[in-house]
Design an enzyme around this catalytic site. Structure first.
Site, PDB file in Angstrom:
ATOM      1  N   CYS A   1      -2.198   9.228   2.289  1.00 41.90           N
ATOM      2  CA  CYS A   1      -1.895   8.636   0.979  1.00 41.90           C
ATOM      3  C   CYS A   1      -2.973   9.034  -0.023  1.00 41.90           C
ATOM      4  CB  CYS A   1      -1.777   7.133   1.100  1.00 41.90           C
ATOM      5  SG  CYS A   1      -3.179   6.374   1.920  1.00 41.90           S
TER       6      CYS A   1
ATOM      7  N   GLU B   1       0.890  -1.177   0.000  1.00 43.89           N
ATOM      8  CA  GLU B   1       0.000   0.000   0.000  1.00 43.89           C
ATOM      9  C   GLU B   1       0.916   1.211   0.000  1.00 43.89           C
ATOM     10  OE1 GLU B   1      -3.211  -0.019  -0.146  1.00 43.89           O
ATOM     11  OE2 GLU B   1      -3.886  -1.960   0.571  1.00 43.89           O
TER      12      GLU B   1
HETATM   13  P1  NAP Z   1       8.293   5.166   4.610  1.00 39.89           P
HETATM   14  O1  NAP Z   1       9.433   6.042   4.846  1.00 39.89           O
HETATM   15  O2  NAP Z   1       8.317   4.261   3.433  1.00 39.89           O
HETATM   16  O3  NAP Z   1       8.081   4.314   5.953  1.00 39.89           O
HETATM   17  C1  NAP Z   1       7.065   3.334   6.075  1.00 39.89           C
HETATM   18  C2  NAP Z   1       7.600   2.167   6.863  1.00 39.89           C
HETATM   19  O4  NAP Z   1       8.605   1.507   6.070  1.00 39.89           O
HETATM   20  C3  NAP Z   1       8.301   2.589   8.166  1.00 39.89           C
HETATM   21  O5  NAP Z   1       8.058   1.595   9.138  1.00 39.89           O
HETATM   22  C4  NAP Z   1       9.776   2.624   7.753  1.00 39.89           C
HETATM   23  O6  NAP Z   1      10.649   2.434   8.823  1.00 39.89           O
HETATM   24  C5  NAP Z   1       9.853   1.472   6.778  1.00 39.89           C
HETATM   25  N1  NAP Z   1      10.913   1.611   5.781  1.00 39.89           N
HETATM   26  C6  NAP Z   1      11.444   2.744   5.282  1.00 39.89           C
HETATM   27  N2  NAP Z   1      12.361   2.444   4.339  1.00 39.89           N
HETATM   28  C7  NAP Z   1      12.407   1.105   4.257  1.00 39.89           C
HETATM   29  C8  NAP Z   1      13.157   0.202   3.457  1.00 39.89           C
HETATM   30  N3  NAP Z   1      14.028   0.622   2.551  1.00 39.89           N
HETATM   31  N4  NAP Z   1      12.954  -1.116   3.625  1.00 39.89           N
HETATM   32  C9  NAP Z   1      12.056  -1.540   4.523  1.00 39.89           C
HETATM   33  N5  NAP Z   1      11.303  -0.741   5.311  1.00 39.89           N
HETATM   34  C10 NAP Z   1      11.474   0.573   5.166  1.00 39.89           C
HETATM   35  O7  NAP Z   1       6.925   5.971   4.502  1.00 39.89           O
HETATM   36  P2  NAP Z   1       6.367   7.025   5.552  1.00 39.89           P
HETATM   37  O8  NAP Z   1       7.089   8.292   5.332  1.00 39.89           O
HETATM   38  O9  NAP Z   1       6.333   6.481   6.936  1.00 39.89           O
HETATM   39  O10 NAP Z   1       4.851   7.102   5.097  1.00 39.89           O
HETATM   40  C11 NAP Z   1       4.441   7.934   4.099  1.00 39.89           C
HETATM   41  C12 NAP Z   1       4.199   7.168   2.820  1.00 39.89           C
HETATM   42  O11 NAP Z   1       3.269   6.112   3.046  1.00 39.89           O
HETATM   43  C13 NAP Z   1       3.564   8.059   1.791  1.00 39.89           C
HETATM   44  O12 NAP Z   1       4.106   7.792   0.537  1.00 39.89           O
HETATM   45  C14 NAP Z   1       2.095   7.654   1.853  1.00 39.89           C
HETATM   46  O13 NAP Z   1       1.371   7.963   0.705  1.00 39.89           O
HETATM   47  C15 NAP Z   1       2.227   6.183   2.098  1.00 39.89           C
HETATM   48  N6  NAP Z   1       0.962   5.647   2.665  1.00 39.89           N
HETATM   49  C16 NAP Z   1       0.235   4.791   1.895  1.00 39.89           C
HETATM   50  C17 NAP Z   1      -0.973   4.308   2.380  1.00 39.89           C
HETATM   51  C18 NAP Z   1      -1.817   3.364   1.545  1.00 39.89           C
HETATM   52  O14 NAP Z   1      -2.713   2.741   2.089  1.00 39.89           O
HETATM   53  N7  NAP Z   1      -1.576   3.238   0.252  1.00 39.89           N
HETATM   54  C19 NAP Z   1      -1.420   4.700   3.645  1.00 39.89           C
HETATM   55  C20 NAP Z   1      -0.636   5.580   4.401  1.00 39.89           C
HETATM   56  C21 NAP Z   1       0.569   6.035   3.894  1.00 39.89           C
HETATM   57  P3  NAP Z   1      11.449   3.654   9.506  1.00 39.89           P
HETATM   58  O15 NAP Z   1      10.415   4.548  10.089  1.00 39.89           O
HETATM   59  O16 NAP Z   1      12.279   2.983  10.513  1.00 39.89           O
HETATM   60  O17 NAP Z   1      12.219   4.297   8.389  1.00 39.89           O
END
Ligand code: NAP
Length: 460
Positions: free
Chosen positions: A262, A228
């Site tokens: 998102c 997602e």
């Molecule tokens: P993020 O930086 O990708 O972090 C999400 C999760 O992934 C965190 O637990 C993070 O851990 C982990 N993570 C980060 N880099 C990683 C990697 N290379 N390998 C494995 N895990 C990794 O995203 P965010 O800034 O928290 O959230 C915002 C994003 O989520 C936006 O793009 C938003 O649109 C999307 N989102 C999508 C939905 C949906 O349902 N489609 C819903 C909500 C949000 P750390 O915190 O330890 O880095």
């Protein structure tokens, strides 16, 4: 990323947490696997009882839990209450409906009798974002626990107190150790966890970067994944729409969660005939929002989730402006402590600009004028993302016809993209694959096992 609580309202460090050692992580995975062996044999009624107890505790503790959300990622306190209520509803929804969703399915066959049985597959890893620290976990954990799986949850590093609070709710509700386990590990250790033979599947909600990395690890190890990811939802306003209503909803759709959804209405696409009227009213709506402490219920514009997030957003705005975009409203950091940016509207956006293609994860709306509905749909589809989208019109048949032409997982007519327990949530293209919520969300991590019964006299 360090695992810590930093209050984005004033950038003060509140608490540090220790990452899990590799030894402790191995023990937790092993306990989860043992728990799965017994949990898979429990009845749906037993699982439902536990989930109802979790939902009840969540509602009872809503003051404290909402406060944690607002403290760690800056959500306006009223919206934090809303998130807790929605999360408890999702948990109850699967407790009530899970058994029916997973009931045996009789198959029509030429010979013999056959049916599909949904069986759990094992220990699952959920990697979750800070944007909705309870809701995102609820929509992963509740259906999978109801299906007989057990879960490990690696939450975002900036919401550790929310992460611990959810684990505690499960334990207080009577969950066996290992049914729901919080993991304090950095993103860089996820690939190694996915590779562990005891992990049978992984679900991520987060950015495309994290998605690509997790999908690669899952693919390499032949594990099922659900992604997602981000979005850049179009919010199309046709000339026959109720403009006042459309403006109201555009403001909610863009500003909810301080723009960090998102499915926020990130690209506002308005037909030329009503563009001036819409823009004037939209600007007026966003101007003068009361900026302040997100714990104060009168605040209308709180901080973003972190200093890093607001700096990245301002950089995207500036890059777009250097390439020719125009700031129609706001555009600057607010001169005060904390992760604050003005409510912003950008115009004159063209292909190649940051704000045209990238996700703007904060209170910045991209505004476009188009000549007609074909242009609106073409522009909406000219995006690497395919999560949600909206169409505002007084002609529902026209809205449905256009909705069918949008390359997204969800389209809402006369409403911003939204969520509720009984509607599937998910996207296409760069927004990922698979679905959460509704009857679909509980089907992702089950083995749809065929059982066929033959008579010995059957021809084959
Ligand atoms: P993020 O930086 O990708 O972090 C999400 C999760 O992934 C965190 O637990 C993070 O851990 C982990 N993570 C980060 N880099 C990683 C990697 N290379 N390998 C494995 N895990 C990794 O995203 P965010 O800034 O928290 O959230 C915002 C994003 O989520 C936006 O793009 C938003 O649109 C999307 N989102 C999508 C939905 C949906 O349902 N489609 C819903 C909500 C949000 P750390 O915190 O330890 O880095």
């Amino acid at each position: 990323m360090a695992v810590q609580t930093i209050n984005p309202f004033n950038n003060e460090l509140i608490k540090n947490f220790q990452e899990m050692s590799p030894e402790l992580l191995a023990v937790e995975i092993s306990i989860a696997d043992e728990t799965f062996q017994s949990w898979r044999k429990t009845s749906f009624g037993h699982r439902a009882g536990l989930l109802h107890a979790v939902a009840k505790l969540m509602r009872e503790q809503r003051d404290q839990l909402s406060g944690l959300i607002t403290l760690e990622m800056g959500k306006l306190i009223a919206q934090s209450y809303g998130e807790i209520a929605l999360s408890a509803d999702i948990i109850d929804y699967y407790a009530i409906n899970g058994e029916a969703f997973l009931s045996d399915q009789k198959l029509e066959t030429e010979f013999g009798q056959a049916y599909l049985k949904n069986t759990p597959i094992g220990v699952l890893l959920g990697v979750e974002p800070w944007s909705f620290p309870f809701y995102q976990v609820a929509r992963f954990a509740a259906p999978n626990i109801m299906a007989g799986n057990v879960v490990l949850v690696k939450h975002a590093s900036n919401v550790p107190q929310c992460a611990l609070a959810i684990e505690k709710l499960f334990l207080e509700a009577g969950a066996p150790q290992g049914l729901y386990t919080n993991l304090f590990v950095g993103g860089s250790r996820i690939a190694e966890i996915v590779a562990n033979p005891r992990i049978k599947g992984v679900a991520l909600t987060g950015s495309e970067t994290a998605g690509a990395s997790i999908a690669a690890a899952a693919g390499k190890n032949l594990k099922k994944s659900v992604l997602e990811l981000g979005g850049s939802d179009a919010f199309i306003v046709l000339e026959d729409a109720d403009i006042d209503k459309a403006v109201e909803w555009a403001a909610v759709g863009r500003m909810n969660n301080t723009g960090q959804c998102c499915v926020a209405s990130k690209r506002i696409i308005v037909l030329e005939a009503v563009a001036d009227e819409f823009l004037d009213k939209f600007k007026a709506k966003l101007t003068g929002l009361k900026v302040g402490d997100p714990m104060d219920k009168d605040t209308q514009l709180g901080p973003m989730s972190s200093e890093g997030a607001v700096i990245q957003l301002v950089e995207q705005v500036q890059r777009s402006v250097r390439a020719g975009a125009k700031i129609l409203l706001g555009g600057k950091l607010i001169d005060r402590k904390g992760a604050f940016i003005e409510a912003t509207i950008l115009g004159d956006l063209k292909p190649g600009m940051a704000a045209y293609h990238e996700e703007l994860f904060g209170p910045v709306a991209s505004f476009f004028r188009v000549k007609n509905e074909q242009e609106a749909i073409a522009l909406a589809n000219d995006s690497p993302f395919g999560l949600g989208g909206s169409i505002f019109t007084s002609d529902i048949e026209r809205g449905k016809r256009l909705a069918e032409q949008m390359d997204t997982g969800m389209v809402f007519i006369n409403h911003p993209t939204w969520t509720q327990p009984d509607l599937p949530f998910g996207g296409t293209k760069g927004s990922g694959y698979g679905r959460e919520l509704s009857s679909l969300g509980i089907q992702e991590f089950v083995n749809k096992k065929l059982i066929r019964i033959s008579e010995l006299t059957d021809p084959f």
